[in-house]
Design an enzyme around this catalytic site. Sequence first.
Site, PDB file in Angstrom:
ATOM      1  N   GLY A  50      17.632 -16.375  34.394  1.00  0.00           N
ATOM      2  CA  GLY A  50      17.207 -15.053  34.805  1.00  0.00           C
ATOM      3  C   GLY A  50      16.363 -14.653  32.737  1.00  0.00           C
ATOM      4  N   CYS A  51      15.818 -15.651  32.921  1.00  0.00           N
ATOM      5  CA  CYS A  51      14.473 -14.589  31.397  1.00  0.00           C
ATOM      6  C   CYS A  51      13.390 -15.020  31.849  1.00  0.00           C
ATOM      7  CB  CYS A  51      15.103 -15.627  29.884  1.00  0.00           C
ATOM      8  SG  CYS A  51      16.628 -15.401  29.641  1.00  0.00           S
TER       9      CYS A  51
END
Length: 140
Positions: A50-51
Amino acid sequence: MTIQEIQNEIVDEFSMFDDWMQRYEYMIELGKSLPLIEDRYKTQANIIKGCQSKVWVHAELQDDKLVFTADSDAIITKGIIAILVRAFSNQSPQAIIDADTKFIDEIGLKEHLSPTRANGLVSMIKQLKLYAVAYQTQLN
C-alpha cells in the site's frame, strides 16, 4: 517512556516549526536517525503493501517488547516510518495494539501528504499493529 509520552514529545517537536517546509526537513532528519533494518530483512515479505515507495519493516520481540527496524527508498517516507518506529518501538505488543494514532493528526501529517503517501502512512500503522497482534498472540 510510554507511547503517549513519546507521541506528545513528537507533537511538541513539530509544533516548533512555523511552516511545512521546515517540518519536511525535520522528517528527513528523523529518517537519517532511523534504526536501519538489516539487509537480510529487506525481503518481499517485509515490504509494506500500500506504499508507493518501498518501505521495509522488521519486528522482533526483545524482553517482551517489540523492537522495529525499518528503511525506505524515499526520503520523506523514511522520515514517516522513523516517526512511527520512534512512537511504537520498545513497547509491549499490547500497548501498541491499544495505542491511538491521533498524534499524526495533531502534527498535521496526513493533511500535508499526497493521497498516495497518506495511504502509505495508514498502511505503515496497520502493519506495525499487525506485528503487535501476532507477537501478543505468541505471548498469551
